[in-house]
Design a protein around this motif. Structure first.
Motif, PDB file in Angstrom:
ATOM      1  N   GLN A 130      93.006 105.924 101.728  1.00 19.56           N
ATOM      2  CA  GLN A 130      92.725 106.896 102.787  1.00 19.56           C
ATOM      3  C   GLN A 130      92.404 106.252 104.132  1.00 19.56           C
ATOM      4  N   LEU A 131      91.448 105.324 104.151  1.00 20.18           N
ATOM      5  CA  LEU A 131      91.021 104.742 105.423  1.00 20.18           C
ATOM      6  C   LEU A 131      92.143 103.920 106.051  1.00 20.18           C
ATOM      7  N   ARG A 132      92.872 103.202 105.237  1.00 16.69           N
ATOM      8  CA  ARG A 132      93.967 102.369 105.733  1.00 16.69           C
ATOM      9  C   ARG A 132      95.077 103.240 106.333  1.00 16.69           C
ATOM     10  N   VAL A 133      95.401 104.343 105.659  1.00 19.72           N
ATOM     11  CA  VAL A 133      96.445 105.240 106.143  1.00 19.72           C
ATOM     12  C   VAL A 133      96.003 105.964 107.406  1.00 19.72           C
ATOM     13  N   HIS A 134      94.782 106.479 107.418  1.00 22.61           N
ATOM     14  CA  HIS A 134      94.299 107.203 108.585  1.00 22.61           C
ATOM     15  C   HIS A 134      94.237 106.298 109.816  1.00 22.61           C
ATOM     16  N   CYS A 135      93.766 105.065 109.649  1.00 23.17           N
ATOM     17  CA  CYS A 135      93.707 104.140 110.790  1.00 23.17           C
ATOM     18  C   CYS A 135      95.106 103.815 111.307  1.00 23.17           C
ATOM     19  N   SER A 136      96.003 103.541 110.401  1.00 25.48           N
ATOM     20  CA  SER A 136      97.381 103.231 110.790  1.00 25.48           C
ATOM     21  C   SER A 136      98.025 104.400 111.514  1.00 25.48           C
ATOM     22  N   THR A 137      97.722 105.613 111.058  1.00 27.74           N
ATOM     23  CA  THR A 137      98.353 106.809 111.621  1.00 27.74           C
ATOM     24  C   THR A 137      97.906 107.076 113.051  1.00 27.74           C
ATOM     25  N   ILE A 138      96.675 106.696 113.408  1.00 30.47           N
ATOM     26  CA  ILE A 138      96.224 106.895 114.791  1.00 30.47           C
ATOM     27  C   ILE A 138      96.529 105.675 115.666  1.00 30.47           C
ATOM     28  N   GLY A 139      97.314 104.740 115.119  1.00 30.80           N
ATOM     29  CA  GLY A 139      97.801 103.625 115.925  1.00 30.80           C
ATOM     30  C   GLY A 139      96.962 102.368 115.903  1.00 30.80           C
ATOM     31  N   HIS A 140      96.037 102.255 114.942  1.00 32.91           N
ATOM     32  CA  HIS A 140      95.165 101.072 114.874  1.00 32.91           C
ATOM     33  C   HIS A 140      95.038 100.623 113.421  1.00 32.91           C
ATOM     34  N   THR A 141      95.969  99.789 112.976  1.00 27.25           N
ATOM     35  CA  THR A 141      95.889  99.302 111.599  1.00 27.25           C
ATOM     36  C   THR A 141      94.666  98.402 111.435  1.00 27.25           C
ATOM     37  N   ILE A 142      94.168  98.336 110.223  1.00 22.39           N
ATOM     38  CA  ILE A 142      93.038  97.458 109.925  1.00 22.39           C
ATOM     39  C   ILE A 142      93.498  96.010 109.993  1.00 22.39           C
ATOM     40  N   LEU A 143      92.707  95.190 110.638  1.00 20.40           N
ATOM     41  CA  LEU A 143      93.025  93.764 110.781  1.00 20.40           C
ATOM     42  C   LEU A 143      93.242  93.144 109.400  1.00 20.40           C
ATOM     43  N   GLY A 144      94.400  92.534 109.213  1.00 14.88           N
ATOM     44  CA  GLY A 144      94.714  91.890 107.944  1.00 14.88           C
ATOM     45  C   GLY A 144      95.346  92.809 106.918  1.00 14.88           C
ATOM     46  N   ASP A 145      95.664  94.038 107.300  1.00 16.36           N
ATOM     47  CA  ASP A 145      96.297  94.967 106.349  1.00 16.36           C
ATOM     48  C   ASP A 145      97.802  94.716 106.339  1.00 16.36           C
ATOM     49  N   TYR A 146      98.225  93.884 105.428  1.00 19.25           N
ATOM     50  CA  TYR A 146      99.631  93.491 105.322  1.00 19.25           C
ATOM     51  C   TYR A 146     100.523  94.691 105.019  1.00 19.25           C
ATOM     52  N   THR A 147     100.060  95.569 104.125  1.00 20.01           N
ATOM     53  CA  THR A 147     100.875  96.696 103.662  1.00 20.01           C
ATOM     54  C   THR A 147     101.159  97.695 104.761  1.00 20.01           C
ATOM     55  N   TYR A 148     100.110  98.154 105.463  1.00 20.18           N
ATOM     56  CA  TYR A 148     100.298  99.217 106.443  1.00 20.18           C
ATOM     57  C   TYR A 148     100.635  98.710 107.839  1.00 20.18           C
TER      58      TYR A 148
END
Length: 275
Positions: free
Chosen positions: A171-189
């Motif tokens: 959830q958190l990884r997808v929501h962050c990516s969707t608003i244009g700010h992927t989590i630092l080090g998130d290879y997948t998203y």
């Protein structure tokens, strides 16, 4: 890395899970699991000599507070708190880019990404009324508060606190990516682009379980700034809310608690059921 025990009683064992570690595994040869560190490889199975009940999940790459029940009764009690959304969960993360707003609530539904079912099983946020790309989507809600902006390795980044009300996969990884700010080090998203860091910077820092007879309020120390490999690459620009010390973090949690119910907060949402 060692699994640190934060709380241990007759009903629960609560640990600080390291990043890049599984919770459990059906592969008897996989020893990089929380289960192996605190009990036995098969402890997540009912047939185990000392079964444990993993009432909460954390991704392989995510670190932080993980609650495990020692018996079915305790598992049911914790499960009800999570299901009824009485439990409170607080996550610290570092995001790519400078977030331009102070806070927001993200309410995009989340479903399976059909194109990845045979690979890494990514999830998708439903943001477009005309899109049918995500399957089996369910409501999801995350409140986000910007704590600090700065630069990581010279690139703009933001430290944020997130409070998920729901508990969807990624959830958190997808929501962050969707608003244009992927989590630092998130290879997948980041579609494989963010592969230069030692870890994904997402950490479950605090969990509150308000049981009828007592409230368990478990918190870890701040995980990023205590790591020299992060500190050597980080340069602070602006601090909006304190979080590095325990009392500061608790006060900031109170701020995001209020924001999660604020009707005037910036909201990212699309409700497919309304179309």
């Amino acid at each position: 890395m060692a699994v640190k025990i934060l709380h241990n009683d007759d009903n629960f064992i609560i640990v600080n899970k390291p990043y890049d570690m599984y919770i459990n595994s059906d592969d008897v040869n996989e020893k990089n699991t929380v289960a192996c560190h605190i009990a036995s490889q098969d402890s997540h199975l009912s047939s185990s000599s000392q079964p444990l009940h993993f009432v909460q999940r954390l991704d392989y790459a995510t670190s932080g507070v993980l609650c495990i029940a020692k018996n079915k009764r305790a598992a049911a009690q914790a499960g009800r708190l999570l299901e009824k959304r009485f439990a409170k969960k607080y996550y610290l993360a570092v995001l790519r880019g400078h977030v331009k707003f102070h806070s927001c609530r993200i309410e995009y539904e989340i479903g399976d990404d059909p194109s990845t079912q045979d690979t890494n099983h990514k999830m998708l946020a439903v943001t477009d009324p005309a899109s049918q790309s995500a399957s089996r989507s369910r409501s999801a809600r995350t409140t986000l508060l910007v704590l600090e902006t700065g630069f990581y390795g010279g690139d703009p980044a933001s430290v944020v606190l997130m409070k998920p009300t729901t508990g969807r996969r990624h959830q958190l990884r997808v929501h962050c990516s969707t608003i244009g700010h992927t989590i630092l080090g998130d290879y997948t998203y980041s579609d494989g682009k963010d592969a230069s860091t030692d870890r994904m910077f997402l950490h479950a820092m605090r969990l509150i379980l308000p049981f009828q007879d007592e409230t368990l309020d478990i918190q870890t120390a701040e995980p990023f700034y205590s790591d020299d490999s992060f500190n050597n690459k980080w340069k602070t620009e602006t601090v909006f809310h304190g979080f590095r010390e325990s009392d500061e973090f608790i006060s900031t949690c109170a701020v995001i608690d209020l924001l999660s119910e604020d009707s005037d907060i910036l909201v990212f949402q699309y409700n497919s059921k309304a179309s």
